[in-house]
Structure formats: C-alpha cells, structure tokens
Design a protein around this motif. Structure first.
Motif, mmCIF file in Angstrom:
data_model
loop_
_atom_site.group_PDB
_atom_site.id
_atom_site.type_symbol
_atom_site.label_atom_id
_atom_site.label_comp_id
_atom_site.label_asym_id
_atom_site.label_seq_id
_atom_site.Cartn_x
_atom_site.Cartn_y
_atom_site.Cartn_z
ATOM 1 N N ALA A 138 5.472 11.439 0.856
ATOM 2 C CA ALA A 138 4.993 11.452 -0.528
ATOM 3 C C ALA A 138 3.937 10.367 -0.725
ATOM 4 O O ALA A 138 4.166 9.191 -0.437
ATOM 5 C CB ALA A 138 6.157 11.234 -1.479
ATOM 6 N N ALA A 139 2.778 10.779 -1.218
ATOM 7 C CA ALA A 139 1.605 9.904 -1.245
ATOM 8 C C ALA A 139 1.793 8.648 -2.071
ATOM 9 O O ALA A 139 1.213 7.607 -1.762
ATOM 10 C CB ALA A 139 0.399 10.690 -1.760
ATOM 11 N N ASP A 140 2.604 8.716 -3.129
ATOM 12 C CA ASP A 140 2.689 7.601 -4.059
ATOM 13 C C ASP A 140 3.872 6.681 -3.821
ATOM 14 O O ASP A 140 4.215 5.859 -4.667
ATOM 15 C CB ASP A 140 2.732 8.126 -5.497
ATOM 16 N N THR A 141 4.514 6.795 -2.659
ATOM 17 C CA THR A 141 5.653 5.936 -2.351
ATOM 18 C C THR A 141 5.245 4.812 -1.408
ATOM 19 O O THR A 141 4.230 4.897 -0.716
ATOM 20 C CB THR A 141 6.800 6.743 -1.727
ATOM 21 N N SER B 28 0.854 -1.182 0.000
ATOM 22 C CA SER B 28 0.000 0.000 0.000
ATOM 23 C C SER B 28 0.891 1.233 0.000
ATOM 24 O O SER B 28 1.952 1.249 0.634
ATOM 25 C CB SER B 28 -0.899 0.022 1.240
ATOM 26 N N THR B 29 0.462 2.283 -0.684
ATOM 27 C CA THR B 29 1.219 3.526 -0.692
ATOM 28 C C THR B 29 0.886 4.343 0.549
ATOM 29 O O THR B 29 -0.081 4.078 1.259
ATOM 30 C CB THR B 29 0.887 4.366 -1.936
ATOM 31 N N TRP B 30 1.679 5.392 0.777
ATOM 32 C CA TRP B 30 1.443 6.257 1.933
ATOM 33 C C TRP B 30 0.035 6.839 1.918
ATOM 34 O O TRP B 30 -0.564 7.060 2.980
ATOM 35 C CB TRP B 30 2.467 7.393 1.949
ATOM 36 N N GLN C 139 7.859 7.497 10.608
ATOM 37 C CA GLN C 139 7.329 8.696 9.979
ATOM 38 C C GLN C 139 5.865 8.963 10.277
ATOM 39 O O GLN C 139 5.359 10.027 9.920
ATOM 40 C CB GLN C 139 7.538 8.614 8.462
ATOM 41 N N TYR C 140 5.191 7.998 10.916
ATOM 42 C CA TYR C 140 3.758 8.208 11.162
ATOM 43 C C TYR C 140 3.282 7.657 12.510
ATOM 44 O O TYR C 140 2.732 8.392 13.328
ATOM 45 C CB TYR C 140 2.950 7.590 10.022
ATOM 46 N N CYS D 170 -0.693 -6.079 3.408
ATOM 47 C CA CYS D 170 -2.017 -5.495 3.294
ATOM 48 C C CYS D 170 -2.048 -4.149 4.001
ATOM 49 O O CYS D 170 -2.975 -3.375 3.852
ATOM 50 C CB CYS D 170 -3.064 -6.419 3.905
ATOM 51 N N GLY D 171 -1.080 -3.850 4.796
ATOM 52 C CA GLY D 171 -1.054 -2.568 5.482
ATOM 53 C C GLY D 171 -1.563 -2.705 6.886
ATOM 54 O O GLY D 171 -2.222 -1.824 7.424
#
Length: 434
Positions: free
Chosen positions: A78-81, A55-57, A91-92, A432-433
C-alpha cells in the motif's frame, strides 16, 4: 577476444540503490554483476530492521525494479503506509534480489578496484583497460572479476562517526567500547532492553537517529523507572533543532522531531548543549564520565549511544582517480548541492551522472556513498541517480541528462530513525529511506 564492452558493469552493494542500479542496467540491455559482502540482500537495512522509515512505500520502490518484479507475481505494498526496515527487506529488497538471480553474488567483499595493469599513476592506454575488482570470499578465498564500469553503491553504514568532536575517537572511547553503541538500540530485543532499562544513557548526535533513540528511551522510561537519557549536542538548541515539525512535507519526519522534543519537555531526557566531547573516562563508581573540550565533566552515565553520522569507506578505491570534495568526501560536482550547512533533503536539486562523474571515466559513487558525510539523502534520490547513470552507460545521453525529481521539503535528514510506536506519531518513525 574479450573487450571492455563485453564485460558486465560491476555494482558494489546489494542494498536499495545497488539493486535499483542493476534493474536499470538490465532495462538498457547491459549485464550487471552485483557484489554483496553480506549473506543476503540489503545487509545494512537488516541491521536496522526495527526502524520505521519516514518515507512511504510510494517513495521506496524504484520503477525499473517494479518492472523486473512484475512477472514474479510481486504485489506492491500500500503506497501510503510506512514500512520498517524489515518490511522493506521482506516485501521488496530481497524479492528484487531474487528476481535478479545469479546477477547477485553474496559473501563477496570488495577489497580493491583498479584498471587492469594500471595503478593510479599510469596514463598509458588507461581508458582502454577494463576495471579489475578484487573480492574476498566468505570462505577465505580471493577472486578477481573484470568490468566495463563500476557503480559503487556500498553505502556508509559500516563506518559510523566517533564520539570525538574533532572527527577522531575521543580519548578513552575504544577502552569503553563495551558500553558504547553506534546504532539506535532495538528495544524489542530483551537483551538490549535490559542493557538500557533503569539506566542513564548519553545520546550523542542531533539528527533523525538521535531523535529516534531519545524517543525510544523515553518510551522505555515510561515502564522502567530509573531510565533516563542525557542528550549531548555540540551546538545549542534553536528553531530548527527538531526539524520541520508540522510544516514538514514528510509528516512522519516532522512527527519524529516533535516526539524528540516531547522526550525533553516531559523530563525523560536532559539536553546538554555546546558540549564537544574530548574524553571518555571511568567514573569513580560504576559508569562513564564524558569530558568536554572546555573541561566540563558530566554526571556519570551507564551507556553511550553515538549517532554522529556516517562516513564513506574509500579505502578500496585508492587506485582510482576520484574527484572528491575535501570536506564531505562526496563527488566534487555534487558536494555544493548537498552541503548540510545549506541543504535539507528537500532543497537538494535534481542531479545525475554528470555530478556523479570522476576523472576516472566509468566510475560512479551512488546512493548514500555519493553523499559522503552529508546526511541529507533520500531513497528516491538514489533511484534517480542510478537511472541517470545507467542511461549514460548505455549511451542514451538525452535520457541521462533529463534528471527530474521533486523531493519533500523542510526538515533535516540523517541516518536511520527508529520509532517503535507508530500510533504515537500516526505515521511512524523515521529514516531518510537509505
């Protein structure tokens, strides 16, 4: 006098879904109390920090959590990484836990949940009693906290499935524990790399975790002669075995399946199909022999990596009245929507507090825990679950019932997936995230 309405909502687990639940509760003016068994946020994710998610960011952060993080100077990746588990934590997840401050308690293992003064048999005034949550602290002391509701986001990471095809440990599995692992190996670690380099490893499982293990071992084999994998599948290989491939709306998930297929096609792994393990026995020389229910005995292997799924730990919920599906151990109303025999990540329809409710009002199992033994979970599913649950606890039924979520289609999810060479798939490996 303290009433249940004055008490916090107890959230079990400071992983992605638990932290998002706390953020949504705060958004509704409800005090959360997050109990985390580990010494820091997202302990389970830290265990697979080497794993690259598929899954991307953009699919891994929660809107309510972002609002909470904004005043801290947090910068959205960056959303698409595609992050690794370690990236997700650094980072989150840990910044989110830090923003929640004293709301999160670490080293707090939940050992039991009940109604104050009522075991599961007693009806009298049951719904008027607060929940009592028993905690074992890291220093060996015990504690009790009270809550107006309980959100169990403790996940399933601590209870992996065994080798045995009947759901029980295979005969000899425990005795062979020194050479059996239930996690995707982190081959960046020199000690782990040495364990598998130049050796034969059986990989048991058919989901994303098995794909990533096969891919990692194939990469190791390219530089370490003698390294070989034996892929054990309980069923045969069909058109859907390797997921959605290029048709998958999560490109990295599709690429992961294609990489696993290449490991077999290129000769780095042999596939053994229709093999249901009954026993693990010592070989005549070094190694272990897997014995099938049909009497087949495979050639000796040095190591066994077991990736047969995860299951929920329900032991500390035994005094609550839960409605669980008899097969999946998921909430009964949710189970038909997530049955892995019928659904992939993308075909699960949106759901919220109603599907997650139980006869014990005020209790919700969310995140991976809510899926029981089903492997079709995505992080964004958990975020939508807790948005709905928090709204319901706040009395905002309209918002709680307005469940809207579009999930990527195609492919089969399951557990965490490793891919150490992002360039090989252009996007990275897979999880799957959760």
């Amino acid at each position: 006098m303290t009433t249940p309405a004055d008490l916090p909502v107890v959230v079990i687990g400071a992983g992605p879904t638990g932290l998002a639940a706390a953020a949504h509760l705060i958004g509704h003016g409800i005090e959360p109390l997050v109990l985390e068994a580990g010494p820091a946020a997202a302990t389970a994710v830290r265990d697979w920090s080497h794993v690259r998610l598929f899954s991307t960011w953009s699919e891994l952060t929660d809107p309510a959590a972002e609002k909470l993080l904004a005043p801290t100077g947090w910068t959205r990746p960056a959303a698409d990484t595609y992050p690794t588990g370690g990236d997700w934590v650094r980072q989150y997840l840990q910044p989110l836990a830090d923003a929640l401050g004293d709301t999160v308690r670490y080293g707090a293992t939940v050992t039991g949940v009940s109604r104050l003064g009522r075991d599961r048999v007693v009806d009298a005034d049951r719904e008027q009693q607060p929940f009592t949550v028993r905690i074992a602290r890291a220093d060996g002391t015990e504690e009790r906290v009270l809550g107006r509701a309980v959100i169990d986001a403790s996940g399933t990471w601590s209870t992996p499935g065994p080798i045995g095809a009947d759901g029980l440990p295979a005969r000899g599995e425990r005795a062979a524990s020194a050479h059996v692992s239930y996690r995707v190996p982190d081959l960046r670690d020199p000690a782990v790399r040495a364990r598998y380099a130049g050796r034969r490893t059986a990989v048991i499982g058919s989901g994303a975790s098995a794909f990533t293990a096969l891919t990692a071992l194939a990469e190791l084999a390219r530089s370490e002669p003698g390294t070989h994998a034996v892929w054990i599948l309980r069923r045969g290989i069909g058109g859907a075995t390797f997921g959605g491939g290029s048709a998958d709306q999560l490109p990295a998930r599709g690429a992961l399946g294609l990489a696993a297929r290449a490991a077999v096609d290129d000769g780095y792994a042999d596939a053994v199909t229709g093999f249901r393990t009954e026993a693990v026995e010592p070989a005549d020389g070094p190694g272990l022999v897997l014995v099938g229910e049909d009497g087949r005995r495979l050639a000796p292997v040095d190591e066994v990596v077991v990736l047969t799924g995860l299951r929920p730990d329900l032991s500390f919920l035994s005094e609550l009245r839960l409605a669980l599906d008899e097969r999946l151990q998921a909430p009964a109303a949710l189970a038909p929507l997530i049955d892995p025999n019928q659904h992939s990540c993308g075909s699960v329809r949106p759901h919220g507090h109603r599907e997650l409710s139980h006869p014990e009002q005020g209790v919700h199992l969310v995140g991976m825990k809510s899926y029981g033994r089903a492997p079709t979970f995505l992080a964004m599913t958990g975020y939508e679950q807790v948005r709905s649950v928090a709204a319901a606890l706040a009395g905002d039924t309209g918002s709680a019932d307005r469940v809207e979520l579009t999930l990527p289609e195609t492919g089969v999810c399951g557990g965490a997936g490793l891919f150490d060479d992002p360039a090989a798939t252009q996007a990275g490996g897979g999880c799957c995230g959760s």
